[in-house]
Scaffold this motif. Structure first.
Motif, PDB file in Angstrom:
ATOM      1  N   ARG A 108       0.816  -1.292  -0.013  1.00  0.00           N
ATOM      2  CA  ARG A 108      -0.057  -0.021  -0.103  1.00  0.00           C
ATOM      3  C   ARG A 108       0.798   1.230   0.104  1.00  0.00           C
ATOM      4  N   LEU A 109       1.970   1.258   0.764  1.00  0.00           N
ATOM      5  CA  LEU A 109       2.962   2.382   0.788  1.00  0.00           C
ATOM      6  C   LEU A 109       3.562   2.453  -0.644  1.00  0.00           C
ATOM      7  N   ARG A 110       3.737   1.446  -1.263  1.00  0.00           N
ATOM      8  CA  ARG A 110       4.117   1.537  -2.613  1.00  0.00           C
ATOM      9  C   ARG A 110       3.255   2.219  -3.681  1.00  0.00           C
ATOM     10  N   GLU A 111       2.058   1.716  -3.500  1.00  0.00           N
ATOM     11  CA  GLU A 111       0.957   2.282  -4.348  1.00  0.00           C
ATOM     12  C   GLU A 111       0.767   3.722  -4.261  1.00  0.00           C
ATOM     13  N   ARG A 112       0.853   4.220  -3.067  1.00  0.00           N
ATOM     14  CA  ARG A 112       0.664   5.750  -2.605  1.00  0.00           C
ATOM     15  C   ARG A 112       1.993   6.498  -2.959  1.00  0.00           C
ATOM     16  N   GLY A 113       3.092   5.839  -3.466  1.00  0.00           N
ATOM     17  CA  GLY A 113       4.179   6.382  -3.837  1.00  0.00           C
ATOM     18  C   GLY A 113       5.267   6.906  -2.680  1.00  0.00           C
ATOM     19  N   VAL A 114       4.845   6.388  -1.435  1.00  0.00           N
ATOM     20  CA  VAL A 114       5.592   6.553  -0.211  1.00  0.00           C
ATOM     21  C   VAL A 114       7.011   5.990  -0.402  1.00  0.00           C
ATOM     22  N   PHE A 115       6.942   4.551  -0.754  1.00  0.00           N
ATOM     23  CA  PHE A 115       8.103   3.609  -1.027  1.00  0.00           C
ATOM     24  C   PHE A 115       8.123   3.462  -2.586  1.00  0.00           C
ATOM     25  N   GLN A 116       9.562   3.688  -2.799  1.00  0.00           N
ATOM     26  CA  GLN A 116       9.611   3.761  -4.313  1.00  0.00           C
ATOM     27  C   GLN A 116      10.534   2.205  -4.819  1.00  0.00           C
TER      28      GLN A 116
END
Length: 376
Positions: A367-375
């Protein structure tokens, strides 16, 4: 005759336990006294094949720790003249942590009952030697019979358990957040981050790796905690570790003492015993290490707690008064919009397996990847 009462501070009643609406008002504080982060060996119950053998080992450990507290109190009275009033013990000091055991096996063998014989024995030590005893244990809750929690408790010199904090952040052990809605219905939010108002100061407590999360310390500091007890069982190193850095940071930003007790080895498991050792310390609100223990069982992490000076510092104006300068409302939208662990993952279904816990964490990462928080 020893008497005892078990209080879940700020919570509704557990079975047979009277609740308080919040921490009781204390008498006039004793302004200066000795505190000790007592570094003791953990004799792990992993080596025991029966519940009876595990319980016998726990009781033997309590008796040993009682003798060590007695000796520490007598020594400090002659060494610095300040009466020992506060002892912090390490994380899971009676049991160690689960290795090959399933969650259900560990609950049966290592998780104790509120008001059970282990708490009764610790209560007797607190009463006999007139000290507050803080520590960390695996604990059952009759309201959640399929789970166990990691509980930090504080037992007062009168034998009462005046503080009970259940660890909020754990990868594998159940937490209140895993049964969040029902937990709040039963105990209320005040019980999630309790602070005990005692005659030796306002005391909060943080479990082990939670020292890495500023939010946990902040919740206690916002309720007035002047002393943060930190039962831990962590890697010993001559270098600064992430936990050791965090102890200083939490003390500075909370404008509080941190009393951190580490295990002096964990024996009785396949893990090399001295992997967990040393690092016990007391840190003041400026991040200064007042005392620290090297390897082995030790009372050397002791210091005089100066409440009058801490309280005077908190009431001075200027840039150094960090607690008074926080724009808390500015942070609320960011937290509300953030992506984190989901609540109630164990509600109505019991404990997660290790594989399920890892899958839950993977879901947060995705979910953090989907939000762009994790790259990538």
């Amino acid at each position: 005759m020893t008497t005892r009462r078990y209080v879940f501070t700020g919570a509704a009643a557990l079975a047979g336990v009277s609740a308080l609406p919040g921490a009781a008002r204390a008498q006039t504080p004793d302004p200066r006294y000795s505190a000790c982060a007592l570094q003791v060996v953990c004799d792990a119950v992993n080596q025991d094949s029966t519940v009876e053998a595990a319980r016998a080992r726990m009781m033997a450990s309590i008796q040993r720790i009682g003798r060590q507290i007695a000796t520490t109190k007598a020594f400090l009275r002659t060494f610095n003249g300040a009466e020992l009033k506060l002892v912090c013990l390490p994380e899971y000091f009676l049991t160690g942590f689960p290795l090959r055991e399933s969650r259900e096996e560990w609950k049966a063998k290592a998780s104790i009952d509120i008001g059970g014989p282990e708490y009764e024995a610790l209560s007797a030590i607190a009463q006999r030697f007139g000290v507050f005893i803080g520590g960390n244990l695996y604990e059952n809750d009759p309201n959640f019979p399929e789970l166990y929690f990691q509980a930090n408790t504080l037992i007062a010199p009168n034998g009462e358990t005046v503080l009970r904090y259940r660890r909020m952040i754990s990868l594998y052990t159940p937490t209140p957040f895993d049964v969040w809605d029902e937990y709040l219905d039963i105990y209320g939010y005040d019980a999630v981050f309790p602070v005990a108002d005692t005659e030796i100061g306002k005391i909060g407590t943080i479990a082990s790796e939670e020292i890495l999360y500023p939010e946990i310390a902040r919740m206690h500091a916002l309720k007035g905690a002047e002393i943060l007890l930190h039962p831990t069982s962590e890697v010993g190193s001559p270098n600064l570790t992430v936990k050791d850095i965090a102890k200083r940071a939490r003390a500075i930003e909370s404008m509080a003492y941190v009393v951190s007790a580490n295990s002096a080895e964990i024996i009785g498991t396949p893990v090399p015993a001295a992997s967990t050792d040393a690092m016990s310390k007391i840190v003041d609100w400026n991040g200064r290490v007042l005392a620290e223990a090297e390897s082995g069982e030790s009372l050397n992490a002791n210091a005089v707690i100066d409440l009058p000076e801490l309280r005077a510092t908190r009431q001075r104006t200027g840039m150094a008064n960090l607690m008074t300068r926080l724009p808390l409302a500015a942070f609320t939208p960011g937290y509300e919009a953030g992506v984190g662990a989901e609540s109630d993952s164990m509600a109505g279904r019991g404990m997660l397996s290790q594989e399920e816990a890892i899958a839950r964490q993977r879901g947060v990462i995705d979910r953090l990847r989907e939000r762009g928080v994790f790259q990538d």
